[in-house]
Design an enzyme around this catalytic site. Structure first.
Site, PDB file in Angstrom:
ATOM      1  N   TYR A   1       0.945  -1.338   0.147  1.00 18.41           N
ATOM      2  CA  TYR A   1      -0.230   0.050   0.059  1.00 18.41           C
ATOM      3  C   TYR A   1       0.876   1.211  -0.089  1.00 18.41           C
ATOM      4  O   TYR A   1       1.873   1.441   0.619  1.00 18.41           O
ATOM      5  CB  TYR A   1      -0.944  -0.088   1.099  1.00 18.41           C
ATOM      6  CG  TYR A   1      -1.738   1.311   1.279  1.00 18.41           C
ATOM      7  CD1 TYR A   1      -2.905   1.279   0.710  1.00 18.41           C
ATOM      8  CD2 TYR A   1      -1.494   2.366   2.030  1.00 18.41           C
ATOM      9  CE1 TYR A   1      -3.745   2.477   0.659  1.00 18.41           C
ATOM     10  CE2 TYR A   1      -2.078   3.470   1.947  1.00 18.41           C
ATOM     11  CZ  TYR A   1      -3.263   3.448   1.486  1.00 18.41           C
ATOM     12  OH  TYR A   1      -4.121   4.614   1.631  1.00 18.41           O
TER      13      TYR A   1
ATOM     14  N   TRP B   1       1.273   5.574  -2.168  1.00 16.25           N
ATOM     15  CA  TRP B   1       1.263   6.328  -3.372  1.00 16.25           C
ATOM     16  C   TRP B   1       2.070   5.964  -4.636  1.00 16.25           C
ATOM     17  O   TRP B   1       1.920   6.215  -5.573  1.00 16.25           O
ATOM     18  CB  TRP B   1       1.418   7.741  -3.048  1.00 16.25           C
ATOM     19  CG  TRP B   1       0.215   8.396  -2.266  1.00 16.25           C
ATOM     20  CD1 TRP B   1      -0.260   7.847  -0.991  1.00 16.25           C
ATOM     21  CD2 TRP B   1      -0.802   9.278  -2.609  1.00 16.25           C
ATOM     22  NE1 TRP B   1      -1.602   8.835  -0.757  1.00 16.25           N
ATOM     23  CE2 TRP B   1      -1.832   9.705  -1.617  1.00 16.25           C
ATOM     24  CE3 TRP B   1      -0.590  10.326  -3.608  1.00 16.25           C
ATOM     25  CZ2 TRP B   1      -2.720  10.749  -1.884  1.00 16.25           C
ATOM     26  CZ3 TRP B   1      -1.489  11.276  -3.952  1.00 16.25           C
ATOM     27  CH2 TRP B   1      -2.399  11.484  -2.840  1.00 16.25           C
TER      28      TRP B   1
END
Length: 784
Positions: free
Chosen positions: A118, A120
């Site tokens: 997980y 960006w």
């Protein structure tokens, strides 16, 4: 080609904080220039040159020394987080990775591989790290994945039950143009902090939130800022500031709702036609189910907002076209589902959902672009395939997963069991930034047999890995830049050569696939350039089928040569739930009733004592009204920084210039600071029963008494690496935050539920070492 399609010849790239032009001299990035179409470019762009070639880059593949000795039969030595590393060749590194994957799959099955990955990651649609890794592992037979997001898990899970879609949480949402033209009053719970609107997943060609807010103010829109932080609303809005205790928003919303009913200001016709369950909620408001009326006086005692101010706000909302904005941060707390559910119920009671400029929206101040570009244009996407294991965890339950194999847990009506994880494979994220209670994570991270990380920099996650594979940054590879609700697709051409021996994830995983006899399946015999053309053409075909009003996209070669593609905005402002309001029979919501579920029979059927069938006030586990506040009397708010995106580019110019005494700044109210003898510039120790950290004090009156604000993203820098409970020298707030799910419904992050104490630090503060690479040696030589 349509004359509405604008293409430009220039060399551009894209980051999560905007489109920019890289300035390169002698294969070195020396500067960046913002995109000339961006009216409000982010200053975060100026950190990119520092970050790309920073000394913290991972130069070559490296293996943790203690792990390597164990694989050679020498027994486990060293500790993740404090051990030394040995540099090895790419072939040797990939052989080790392949051997570990084969061993774990053979002995324990694919569910024992956790590839949550997980984060960006980097901007770019093909070299999207998690997609590349998941595509590879799907072809190996699958893995245990994660579900939802740290940003808005509680809100998204809840919204799918209450209004049938998470679109209300993360967009597309009622457009700013509709608000400017029709709204009279905007009530912002959590404000619309402009620091958050610098960033957007995949980046944006246009930062327009500031402009839209200014236009709304000029059009006569009034603003309320309901937040412990005054500057969660821009000064030019002249917003009326209500500064509640953190986590009392649900109580305020219930107090407003009670006032609407008591004074017959609610829209009974809307509730009857478009909603179900209002009667049961009304009974709760008036205490018929628990003997406690949820009126403004009750809400005032919990929130410390005057009861008259709550009643005044209720009357103002009922008297004009009102739009309610909820920041995502409100649901990152204990029982975080409740403020979002109460806000939806309140918007329904006002009866303005589906009308231009009325109703409710979430996330307008959480990221850029939730409500900007109305058309949901397809974007190029790498196909990953279906994960055959179907094993997953709620995204914020990593430590629970690693510490409690075989333990049962509940999520969204499902009874599940944590699998026994033997191998963690992480690419494109930094859990030692975004996860809560880092001391607990340090303990949990010791349990897997092997941890593999792809990473450009020696982040804390890389420094807690066994095998570290250096990956490229977007400027070191070709890609396509695009994001949802943005008008610009960008040809991200390689600007510089890869630094050190870094390789992109696609080539790394292709070589791994070859070791499994799957290289043709993984690559489909396509080069990077051929993949870019394929995913571009796939999106182009979807766009043509989806909306006849879109202009014809140019051929890939023309797009690549010209540099970017601009798509036109729709002429008509978008209004969320407009079709549902026009005819709920013809356009029902995707809920069991087809209507807004103020009371949800489905949620009630789950039998969760921490999330009932309608909005409820639950006292948070930690807040200023709790017994624990006697020992830890300050509520810690962990915000998105204005100087970087989470932990990305913390080593860069903009972030470094914001540090106080080289540490992350913590803001404290002037009265609270005076009581502790703290002045701006002091190094302070912040602590609770989960951990402690050092930060640099900023004394201010921009936040209410009893609250301190410490942004997320300072690189984790423990005084004793690998030792749980060690003092963090740099100011990472997640050594203090609470690692518990919001409720059994969503199991989201409850990071905002944290009480702390703060004191001046005595003595010489220890030096910052977060950005120094670990001790590394070459194969066959001692680590030094």
């Amino acid at each position: 080609m349509s004359e509405n399609t604008d293409l430009r010849t220039s060399f551009l790239s894209r980051s999560h904080w905007g489109v920019f032009e890289p300035i390169v001299e002698d294969n070195r990035l020396v500067a960046v220039e913002p995109f000339d179409r961006d009216p409000d470019p982010s200053p975060l762009l100026q950190s990119i040159p520092d970050a790309v070639a920073h000394r913290s880059r991972v130069a070559r593949p490296a293996v943790r020394e203690g792990w390597l000795k164990r694989t050679r039969g020498g027994g486990e030595q060293g500790v993740r987080g404090s051990d030394r590393y040995i540099e090895i060749s790419w072939d040797r590194a990939l052989d080790l990775v392949a051997d570990e994957l084969k061993r774990v799959i053979s002995r324990h099955g694919n569910e024992s591989i956790f590839a949550g990955s997980y984060g960006w990651a980097s901007a770019g649609r093909f070299h999207h790290a998690q997609s590349q890794l998941k595509r590879f592992l799907v072809q190996l037979g699958g893995f245990t994945s994660s579900r939802d997001s740290y940003s808005n898990a509680a809100g998204s899970v809840l919204a799918r039950h209450v209004v049938g879609t998470s679109q209300i949480i993360d967009g597309p949402n009622t457009s700013w143009r509709s608000i400017i033209d029709h709204t009279k009053l905007v009530v912002m719970f959590g404000g619309v902090p402009l620091r958050n609107t610098q960033v957007k997943l995949g980046g944006t060609g246009e930062h327009t939130t500031r402009e839209y807010l200014a236009r709304a103010k000029a059009a006569g829109v009034r603003f309320y800022n309901v937040s412990p932080l005054r500057d969660d609303a821009a000064d030019f809005l002249d917003a009326e500031w209500l500064a509640p205790r953190p986590q009392s928003d649900t109580a305020i919303l219930l107090g407003i709702a009670h006032t609407l009913v008591a004074e017959e200001l609610h829209d009974a016709e809307f509730l009857n036609r478009y909603c179900v369950g209002f009667e049961r909620f009304r009974d709760y408001l008036f205490g018929r189910s628990d003997g406690i009326g949820k009126d403004a006086d009750w809400a005032s005692k919990l929130s410390e907002i005057p009861a008259d101010a709550i009643r005044k706000l209720a009357r103002a909302m009922a008297a004009s076209r009102t739009f309610i904005i909820m920041n995502w941060s409100l649901q990152r707390s204990d029982h975080g589902e409740q403020p979002f559910w109460a806000a939806i119920a309140l918007a329904a009671m006002l009866g303005q959902i589906g009308r231009p400029g009325g109703g409710i929206g979430f996330g307008y101040g959480s990221v850029e672009g939730v409500a900007h570009f109305d058309q949901n244009v397809p974007i190029p996407t790498l196909p990953t395939g279906e994960n055959s294991t179907r094993s997953f965890i709620p995204v914020a339950r990593i430590s629970d997963l690693l510490l409690n194999p075989g333990e049962a847990f509940q999520y969204n009506g499902q009874d599940l069991v944590y699998p026994d994880i033997r191998l963690v494979y992480w690419s494109g994220g930094n859990p030692f930034h975004h996860h809560q209670d880092l001391n607990r994570l340090v303990r949990a991270w010791q349990r897997p047999e092997t941890i593999i990380v792809h990473e450009p920099w020696w982040t804390a996650t890389a420094r807690h890995a066994d095998i570290v594979l250096p990956s490229t940054t977007p400027l070191e590879r070709d890609d396509i830049g695009a994001s949802l609700r943005d008008r610009y697709l960008v040809a991200m051409k390689r600007a510089i050569s890869p630094i050190g021996s870094a390789r992109d994830d696609y080539s790394i995983l292709a070589d791994l696939a070859e070791r499994f006899g799957l290289v043709e399946q993984f690559t489909e015999n396509l080069s990077t350039r051929q993949w870019l053309e394929r995913i571009y053409d796939d999106a182009r075909e979807q766009a043509a089928k989806r909306d006849a009003h879109l202009p014809r996209w140019p051929e890939f070669e023309e797009f690549w040569e010209r540099g970017y593609l601009e798509l036109p905005q729709t002429p008509r402002p978008y209004v969320l739930f407009e079709q549902f309001r026009s005819d709920p029979g013809l356009h029902p919501l995707a809920t069991p009733s087809g209507r807004i579920e103020i009371f949800s029979e489905r949620i009630q059927s789950f039998g969760y004592s921490d999330c009932l069938g309608h909005p409820v006030w639950f006292e948070p586990a930690e807040w200023l009204g709790a017994e624990k506040a006697r020992d830890y009397p300050l509520h810690l708010l962990t915000t998105q920084p204005h100087t970087r995106l989470h932990s990305q580019t913390d080593m860069g110019l903009v972030s470094q210039q914001s540090k106080v005494a080289q540490r992350e700044p913590i803001r404290i109210n002037a009265d609270d600071a005076a009581a502790r003898g703290i002045r701006s510039g002091d190094v302070v120790r912040v602590f609770n029963d989960r951990g402690s950290l050092l930060a640099g004090a900023i004394v201010t009156n921009e936040l209410r008494r009893g609250v301190v604000e410490l942004s997320t993203g300072a690189w984790y820098d423990p005084a004793e690496p690998g030792v749980p409970g060690s003092l963090d020298k740099h100011g990472n707030p997640n050594v203090l935050t609470r690692d518990r799910g919001t409720s059994r419904l969503a199991q989201g992050s409850s990071a905002q539920t944290a009480l702390v104490q703060i004191e001046r630090f005595a003595g010489e503060p220890p030096p910052i070492t977060a950005f120094d690479p670990p001790i590394v040696s070459q194969t066959g030589t001692p680590a030094t």
